[in-house]
Design a protein around this motif. Structure first.
Motif, short mmCIF file in Angstrom:
data_model
loop_
_atom_site.label_atom_id
_atom_site.label_comp_id
_atom_site.label_asym_id
_atom_site.label_seq_id
_atom_site.Cartn_x
_atom_site.Cartn_y
_atom_site.Cartn_z
N GLU A 89 8.63 -0.66 10.54
CA GLU A 89 7.04 -1.26 10.17
C GLU A 89 6.57 -0.88 11.53
O GLU A 89 6.65 -1.66 12.69
CB GLU A 89 7.07 -2.62 9.85
N TYR A 90 5.33 -0.22 11.46
CA TYR A 90 4.34 -0.14 12.52
C TYR A 90 3.05 -0.63 11.93
O TYR A 90 2.58 0.03 11.07
CB TYR A 90 4.14 1.44 12.86
N ASN A 91 2.28 -1.75 12.69
CA ASN A 91 1.36 -2.26 12.10
C ASN A 91 1.10 -2.34 10.64
O ASN A 91 0.08 -2.07 10.02
CB ASN A 91 -0.01 -1.51 12.76
N HIS A 92 2.24 -3.10 10.08
CA HIS A 92 2.12 -3.43 8.61
C HIS A 92 2.17 -2.31 7.79
O HIS A 92 2.04 -2.36 6.48
CB HIS A 92 1.09 -4.43 8.28
N SER A 93 2.59 -1.03 8.26
CA SER A 93 2.73 0.07 7.36
C SER A 93 4.12 0.97 7.85
O SER A 93 4.76 0.36 8.67
CB SER A 93 1.71 0.95 7.43
N SER A 95 5.76 4.45 9.69
CA SER A 95 5.24 5.13 11.06
C SER A 95 4.24 6.32 10.66
O SER A 95 4.40 6.99 9.63
CB SER A 95 6.56 5.72 11.79
N ARG A 126 6.38 -4.61 4.27
CA ARG A 126 5.21 -3.91 4.23
C ARG A 126 5.17 -2.46 4.29
O ARG A 126 4.52 -1.70 3.68
CB ARG A 126 4.20 -4.72 5.30
N HIS A 130 3.85 0.06 1.33
CA HIS A 130 2.86 1.02 1.40
C HIS A 130 3.49 2.50 1.16
O HIS A 130 2.91 3.21 0.47
CB HIS A 130 2.47 1.17 2.76
#
Ligand SMILES: Cc1cc2nc3c(=O)[nH]c(=O)nc-3n(C[C@H](O)[C@H](O)[C@H](O)COP(=O)(O)O)c2cc1C
Length: 193
Positions: A89-93, A95, A126, A130
């Motif tokens: 998870e990178y910033n709620h999404s 990569s 998250r 996504h």
């Protein structure tokens, strides 16, 4: 209907930065998957493909792949019936590297199935949600069961570099792979018309 060829499942390591965890997690999933005899499993590491930010002049829906790296990536993905996305998870999404790799192609993803293994300080839920949205546009069916690893619990040590997955995750890996194989087998008949 039975098929002679075994179902082929790619375990996609979905991050590329130095010190990433995706390759370690993908190899762990592969080691568990290899105990099964209902499909063939391979790790596909995004880091091995060196995809730049999408640089194709024609959108992928046209299937007019221009660049050698796109053609190689398309041939790799086309050779699989199903996917397990290993995503941070990178910033709620997910990569950027994985989203970019997904965006490169179209037909090669269509009418196939995906399962997910996520990780992050908050387990990466998250990122998975996504990815489900993104993959629906590519006609990829996504299974319900997933595996969510938590930094602090499943990665330990002062800087969380040791991978120490809790035993309970193996049950979730089995459930996710069961669904991937079942749906992957069913969707193969769709692709064969
Ligand atoms: C750019 C960036 C953004 C991140 N954002 C989140 C986040 O939104 N939620 C979370 O739980 N962890 C977040 N993290 C922590 C990562 O999930 C964790 O560092 C993980 O190991 C990153 O995956 P990688 O090692 O495969 O690159 C973030 C890390 C990075 C590098």
């Amino acid at each position: 209907m039975s098929h002679a060829a075994p179902l082929r499942v790619a375990i996609i390591a979905g991050s590329t930065r130095p010190g990433r965890k995706a390759d370690t997690v993908a190899r762990w999933i592969h080691s568990l998957a290899e105990r099964r005899d209902d499909a063939v499993f391979e790790v596909v590491d995004l880091a091995d493909h060196g995809l730049p930010l999408i640089d194709e002049p024609v959108p992928p829906m046209a299937g007019m792949y221009n660049k050698p790296h796109t053609q190689k990536w398309a041939a790799t993905i086309a050779s699989f019936d199903a996917f397990v996305f290993v995503t941070p998870e990178y910033n709620h999404s997910t990569s950027g590297a994985l989203k970019n790799a997904i965006d490169y192609l179209f037909a090669e993803w269509n009418d196939k199935v995906a399962g997910f293994v996520s990780y992050g300080f908050n387990s990466g839920f998250r990122a998975v949600e996504h990815l489900r949205l993104v993959l629906s546009e590519l006609k990829v069916a996504t299974v319900r069961s997933s595996v969510a690893l938590t930094i602090g619990e499943d990665f330990t040590g002062q800087t969380y570099t040791e991978f120490t997955p809790r035993d309970t995750h193996e049950t979730y890996v089995t459930a996710m792979l069961d669904e991937v194989v079942t749906w992957g087998t069913a969707l193969r008949t769709v692709r064969q018309g």
